[in-house]
Each structure stands twice: as C-alpha cells, then as structure tokens.
Design a protein around this motif. Structure first.
Motif, PDB file in Angstrom:
ATOM      1  N   GLY A  30       0.796  -1.240   0.000  1.00 49.65           N
ATOM      2  CA  GLY A  30       0.000   0.000   0.000  1.00 49.65           C
ATOM      3  C   GLY A  30       0.822   1.281   0.000  1.00 49.65           C
ATOM      4  N   GLY A  31       0.362   2.208   0.832  1.00 55.80           N
ATOM      5  CA  GLY A  31       0.903   3.567   0.831  1.00 55.80           C
ATOM      6  C   GLY A  31       2.405   3.635   1.059  1.00 55.80           C
ATOM      7  N   ARG A  34       4.083   2.860  -2.233  1.00 55.43           N
ATOM      8  CA  ARG A  34       3.849   4.000  -3.134  1.00 55.43           C
ATOM      9  C   ARG A  34       4.785   5.158  -2.766  1.00 55.43           C
ATOM     10  N   ASP A  46       2.240  -0.727   6.505  1.00 51.95           N
ATOM     11  CA  ASP A  46       1.245  -1.808   6.522  1.00 51.95           C
ATOM     12  C   ASP A  46       1.873  -3.080   5.973  1.00 51.95           C
ATOM     13  N   ARG A 122      -8.307  -6.236  -3.753  1.00 56.78           N
ATOM     14  CA  ARG A 122      -9.354  -5.508  -3.008  1.00 56.78           C
ATOM     15  C   ARG A 122      -8.977  -4.047  -2.757  1.00 56.78           C
ATOM     16  N   ARG A 123      -7.748  -3.672  -3.043  1.00 56.20           N
ATOM     17  CA  ARG A 123      -7.293  -2.305  -2.726  1.00 56.20           C
ATOM     18  C   ARG A 123      -7.808  -1.283  -3.725  1.00 56.20           C
ATOM     19  N   ASP A 124      -7.702  -0.006  -3.349  1.00 52.55           N
ATOM     20  CA  ASP A 124      -8.437   1.012  -4.110  1.00 52.55           C
ATOM     21  C   ASP A 124      -7.843   1.396  -5.464  1.00 52.55           C
ATOM     22  N   ASN A 128      -1.725   1.977  -5.090  1.00 52.79           N
ATOM     23  CA  ASN A 128      -1.786   1.523  -3.694  1.00 52.79           C
ATOM     24  C   ASN A 128      -1.827   0.004  -3.594  1.00 52.79           C
ATOM     25  N   ASP A 170     -16.939   1.269  -1.052  1.00 53.17           N
ATOM     26  CA  ASP A 170     -16.438   2.228  -0.075  1.00 53.17           C
ATOM     27  C   ASP A 170     -16.372   3.613  -0.725  1.00 53.17           C
ATOM     28  N   ARG A 173     -13.410   6.142  -1.149  1.00 55.35           N
ATOM     29  CA  ARG A 173     -12.380   6.042  -2.191  1.00 55.35           C
ATOM     30  C   ARG A 173     -12.487   7.164  -3.215  1.00 55.35           C
ATOM     31  N   ARG A 176     -10.649   9.821  -1.660  1.00 54.46           N
ATOM     32  CA  ARG A 176      -9.221   9.434  -1.640  1.00 54.46           C
ATOM     33  C   ARG A 176      -8.591   9.671  -3.006  1.00 54.46           C
ATOM     34  N   ARG A 179      -7.971  13.241  -3.219  1.00 49.02           N
ATOM     35  CA  ARG A 179      -6.931  13.636  -2.250  1.00 49.02           C
ATOM     36  C   ARG A 179      -5.542  13.232  -2.754  1.00 49.02           C
ATOM     37  N   PHE A 180      -5.411  12.012  -3.278  1.00 48.81           N
ATOM     38  CA  PHE A 180      -4.089  11.597  -3.805  1.00 48.81           C
ATOM     39  C   PHE A 180      -3.692  12.496  -4.972  1.00 48.81           C
ATOM     40  N   LYS A 217      -6.721  16.781   4.294  1.00 45.68           N
ATOM     41  CA  LYS A 217      -5.525  16.409   3.521  1.00 45.68           C
ATOM     42  C   LYS A 217      -5.474  17.165   2.198  1.00 45.68           C
TER      43      LYS A 217
HETATM   44  N1  CTP Z   1      -7.239   1.125   1.155  1.00 45.63           N
HETATM   45  C1  CTP Z   1      -8.268   0.842   0.274  1.00 45.63           C
HETATM   46  N2  CTP Z   1      -9.454   1.510   0.386  1.00 45.63           N
HETATM   47  C2  CTP Z   1      -9.635   2.449   1.347  1.00 45.63           C
HETATM   48  C3  CTP Z   1      -8.613   2.753   2.230  1.00 45.63           C
HETATM   49  C4  CTP Z   1      -7.403   2.077   2.108  1.00 45.63           C
HETATM   50  O1  CTP Z   1      -8.114   0.003  -0.590  1.00 45.63           O
HETATM   51  N3  CTP Z   1     -10.796   3.090   1.441  1.00 45.63           N
HETATM   52  C5  CTP Z   1      -5.961   0.370   1.042  1.00 45.63           C
HETATM   53  C6  CTP Z   1      -4.954   0.976   0.067  1.00 45.63           C
HETATM   54  O2  CTP Z   1      -4.211  -0.090  -0.494  1.00 45.63           O
HETATM   55  C7  CTP Z   1      -4.052   1.806   0.959  1.00 45.63           C
HETATM   56  C8  CTP Z   1      -3.995   0.939   2.208  1.00 45.63           C
HETATM   57  O3  CTP Z   1      -5.305   0.359   2.293  1.00 45.63           O
HETATM   58  O4  CTP Z   1      -2.777   2.016   0.396  1.00 45.63           O
HETATM   59  C9  CTP Z   1      -3.673   1.723   3.478  1.00 45.63           C
HETATM   60  O5  CTP Z   1      -4.634   2.708   3.682  1.00 45.63           O
HETATM   61  P1  CTP Z   1      -4.329   4.097   4.381  1.00 45.63           P
HETATM   62  O6  CTP Z   1      -3.268   3.906   5.412  1.00 45.63           O
HETATM   63  O7  CTP Z   1      -5.624   4.682   4.784  1.00 45.63           O
HETATM   64  O8  CTP Z   1      -3.823   5.008   3.191  1.00 45.63           O
HETATM   65  P2  CTP Z   1      -2.446   5.113   2.469  1.00 45.63           P
HETATM   66  O9  CTP Z   1      -2.592   4.622   1.081  1.00 45.63           O
HETATM   67  O10 CTP Z   1      -1.384   4.488   3.288  1.00 45.63           O
HETATM   68  O11 CTP Z   1      -2.232   6.682   2.348  1.00 45.63           O
HETATM   69  P3  CTP Z   1      -2.103   7.767   3.503  1.00 45.63           P
HETATM   70  O12 CTP Z   1      -1.192   7.219   4.543  1.00 45.63           O
HETATM   71  O13 CTP Z   1      -1.570   8.945   2.775  1.00 45.63           O
HETATM   72  O14 CTP Z   1      -3.497   7.988   4.011  1.00 45.63           O
END
Ligand code: CTP
Length: 476
Positions: A30-31, A34, A46, A122-124, A128, A170, A173, A176, A179-180, A217
């Motif tokens: 994930g983050g 990235r 994570d 399953r990730r967004d 990520n 969700d 997203r 998100r 925001r990204f 953010k």
């Molecule tokens: N994730 C997702 N859907 C969401 C939230 C999170 O799929 N609604 C997944 C993404 O793979 C993300 C990971 O969970 O990279 C970790 O989430 P989070 O820590 O909230 O975000 P980050 O991507 O790490 O970014 P940041 O720390 O800048 O919030």
C-alpha cells in the motif's frame, strides 16, 4: 525491480527472520510502497502476512523486546484480524491476507482469508496495490500486478478494477482519489473519474469524520485549489460543501461585475499554502469570504457590495465546523477571528498608515497578528498590477510599524496596566459602570499613543478620569 536498498529500517530484517521462521510470506504493501517509490517519507507501514498476522506480530514484538530491551505495546483487533504497534518512529500495522466479498444488497463486506493476489485486488488504486516481499528468497522484490509503477510514472490515479463497484463498496475512495491527485499533483484516469461522477451520491453515506479527514488532507496539499476544482468537477463539492459552491459565478449589472468569489477563495487558499500556512489558517482562507453570497447587494453608484461579510462569515464558522465535526476549540475560535478580521489590514493599507490604527490592529489580533497578515496578503488577488504593488508597499509599512510599536508598547499581549481592582481600591467604590469607563479610557489612550503602556502614566489618567466622573480621590 528490487527495493532492498531502501528497506534499511531494522524492523524489515526482523520481519524477514520472523516470517521465514514461521515459514510464511510477508509483504509491505500500500501507501508505504507508493511513497517509497515516490521518495516521500512515510511513517505508516502496513504489512500483509499469509495466514495469521496477529501471531506473527506477537513473535515480532517479542523479538524486538529481546533485541532492544523494550517490547512494543501490541494492540490487537481480533475481529478484524489486525494488530498495530509503534516501533522506532514507525506505526506498524499487520493483517492476514484477505479478500472482501459483497453480498447483493449489502454494503458490509464479508471478509475472508484470501490469497496475496486477492488482497491486492481488493485495494483502491493501482498505485496503492503494490507490495514488496520481506522474505529472504525474494527480499525487496516489487510485486506490481496492476501496473501501479507505470501509473506512478504517468502520474495517474487509476482504479485497477471496476471503479463503480469499488466506489459503491467504499465511497470514501472517491475522496481518496481526489486527495491523492491533490497531494501528488496527479491526474485521475478518465474512467475512474467518470465513475466518481456517477457514484457521487454515495458520498452521503460516509460519516462526517471520514469526509473531513480527506478534506483536511486536500487543504494541506501543496496546491489545494487543484483538489477543490476536482471535487467541484466531480459534483462532490456541491454535496459536501454547498456554501463554497454558492461562491461561484460572476454577476454583471449596469456594466459592473464582481469577481468570481469561488475562484478568488481558491487563489487565496493557494497563496496561504505557498506561504506555508498551517491547517487552520488554510481553513480561514477557505472561509474568509463565505458570507459574500448572503451579503451581496447592488448599490449605485458603487456597484456590488458585500457589507459586513466578515462578521456574518465569522458567525457561520461554528456551524460549518460542527457539521464537519471539526474541533469546537481554540482552533475554531482562531478561524472565526481570522475571518472576522481579514479585511482590517487591507483597510489599513488603503489609508495613511497611522500608529494608532496599527496599535488597534495589534490589540485585536494579539498573538495571531502574523497569521492575519499572511491571510491579508494572500487576499490580494487583483489583476491590476499597480494596485497589487500599492497594497504590497503599504503592507510593508504596516509590518514595519507593527514591529516598532510592538517593541515599544507590547500591545500584542495587552494586559491593562491598571486593573478593575486597582480602580475600586483607589476610589473606594464597589463594582460599577465607572470602572469600565476608566478602563476603556486608559486602553484607548494607550492605543491612540496619548500615553505609553506604562503603569505610572495609566495611574495618572485613572485619577484624572475618575475625578472627571465625580469620584472622590482619597489622597488628593
Ligand atoms: N485502502 C483501500 N481503500 C480504502 C482505504 C485504504 O483500498 N478506502 C488500502 C490501500 O491499499 C491503501 C492501504 O489500504 O494504500 C492503506 O490505507 P491508508 O493507510 O488509509 O492510506 P495510504 O494509502 O497508506 O495513504 P495515507 O497514509 O496517505 O493515508
């Protein structure tokens, strides 16, 4: 691609040993991945583990304890199969690889143990969904099933699966994605953006806290106007922040037009961001003209006016903060004060800058004078270069005077040099209206430069004013 050389934190080596000993696979995902590829430091790490993440984590914490003499406190969330701990500046979270399935008609995912592939699926967004192996045989190897690396290179936020489904599952997203894009100055891939526009109504299902976390953010990103324009273009802004949308548009009457206050507000916000203003000053920038639609009038011969928008705007701040579940504390008071005072330095700079006007400004803004000046400077967005230059010059005079007067008069933390008690004791009177009159006279005299901020001079003025009010002086 191998990222071994970037995994220098000692914890990676410990995870590797623990995972190998347990003969299980472990990845950082994930983050963190990235941000590692983008060269941005990330304090959140994570990890996904094949099988039971909690058990591996317990072993890992014990291992850290053995090495350092200090076992991290592990927080376990059994029902979610996750656990967290802090170690050497990193917030670590572990989870067993999982897949999420949705039953028709239900928003709640059924979470089941899954494969590593399913976990990434399953990730967004593709950026990520990358993972880096922490096992010995493949330590540092990047696994990128959905071309996240290419999207990073092309600066693209892209959903690697059906974005409509992903956003329905969700709705956060959608925020998100924006925001990204705003934080990284990325584009949102056309198909992903079109899905946000289609699914925007689902945003109403989110709690205010989750929305606000993303909004903060965006506000904190280097050029927040970009994020707000994306929110607007997607149709999300109208739902989450209708007051801002009401600032949009230019009205023309008798050949006189006013500026587009939405564009102006975003420009001011960007200026504050460039000036490295903090979150709350940025909120103040966002809200500084929020009452312009409510106070807009057309008056000949002046044209468009927004009389009192700073006061009406300040009154709107608590309601907006409450709705966004922002703290109703001194930060809200600060934003309110900034909105209320935002015109004061400009009004001052438009006129001849007198000591007395500068002292009054310093008195009202107190410790927040620096922030107020930043906001006021940011508020100058005129296209007329001469006008901008004139304001800048006058602001420079105001700032110089602020420094001089502060050194001399210490107005910033103004404490009356003569207190109400002093007055009551001296004239031997109970609490009464005259005390307020004397105190105001002393304060005004100091602010107008008639006397200095000095107890002796204030004491004399107290006696003189008291006499004038018919109070008897015991020692005269
Ligand atoms: N994730 C997702 N859907 C969401 C939230 C999170 O799929 N609604 C997944 C993404 O793979 C993300 C990971 O969970 O990279 C970790 O989430 P989070 O820590 O909230 O975000 P980050 O991507 O790490 O970014 P940041 O720390 O800048 O919030």
């Amino acid at each position: 691609m191998n990222l071994k050389s970037h995994l220098t934190h000692p914890v990676f080596e410990l995870i590797r040993k623990t995972a190998d000993r347990r003969q299980t696979e472990a990845f950082v995902v994930g983050g963190f991945v990235r941000d590692l590829l983008l060269g941005r430091p990330s304090p959140d790490l994570d990890c996904v583990v094949k099988g039971n993440g909690i058990e591996l984590c317990r072993e890992l914490c014990a291992e850290i304890g053995k090495r350092t003499g200090e076992t991290p406190v592990l927080h376990e969330f059994g029902q979610f199969g996750t656990c967290k701990f802090e170690y050497d500046g990193l917030e670590m979270e572990f989870v067993g690889a999982r897949k999420e399935t949705y039953k028709p008609g239900s928003r709640k995912p059924v979470v089941e143990e899954g494969t590593m592939e399913e976990d990434r699926m399953r990730r967004d967004f593709s950026i990520n969904a990358m993972a880096v192996s922490l096992n010995k045989a493949s330590f540092g190897e990047l696994s990128d099933p959905f071309n996240g690396l290419e999207d990073l290179r092309n600066q693209l936020v892209r959903s690697h699966r059906d974005p409509d489904l992903s956003f329905e599952e969700d709705p956060l997203r959608m925020l998100r994605a924006i925001r990204f894009a705003s934080q990284l100055f990325f584009d949102i891939e056309a198909g992903t953006f079109a899905a946000i526009m289609r699914q925007k109504e689902h945003i109403g299902e989110l709690s205010a806290e989750r929305v606000t976390e993303e909004l903060d953010k965006i506000i904190l990103s280097p050029k927040p106007s970009y994020g707000f324009k994306l929110l607007d273009a997607a149709g999300l802004l109208e739902i989450i922040f209708p007051e801002l949308c009401r600032l949009k548009g230019v009205e023309k009457r008798n050949g006189k037009a006013h500026k587009d206050n939405f564009e102006h507000t975003l420009e001011v916000l960007d200026h504050v961001a460039y000036a490295k203003g903090g979150l709350w000053l940025r909120w103040a920038a966002l809200l500084h003209d929020i009452a312009k639609p409510k106070t807009k009038r057309f008056e000949e011969p002046r044209g468009w006016t927004f009389h009192g928008h700073e006061f009406v705007g300040a009154k709107m701040v608590p309601g907006i903060f409450r709705r966004f579940k922002l703290p109703m504390d001194e930060n809200m008071q600060f934003v309110k004060k900034m909105v209320e005072l935002h015109l004061r330095p400009i009004i001052l700079a438009e006129d001849i800058v007198t000591d007395s006007a500068v002292r009054r400004l310093l008195f009202e803004a107190g410790e927040d004078i620096g922030s107020l000046m930043t906001l006021a400077k940011a508020d100058i967005t005129s296209k007329n270069r001469e006008k901008v230059q004139r304001y800048r010059n006058n602001f420079a005079i105001v700032e110089r005077k602020l420094e001089e007067l502060e050194e001399k008069d210490r107005i910033r933390n103004f404490q009356p040099p003569v207190s109400g008690n002093d007055i009551m004791e001296y004239f031997n009177i109970p609490p009464c209206e005259e005390i307020g009159i004397i105190k105001t006279r002393i304060k005004d005299a100091i602010l107008d430069g008639i006397i200095e901020n000095d107890r002796g001079q204030a004491w004399e003025l107290m006696i003189e004013t008291g006499k004038g009010l018919g109070l008897s002086c015991p020692r005269s």
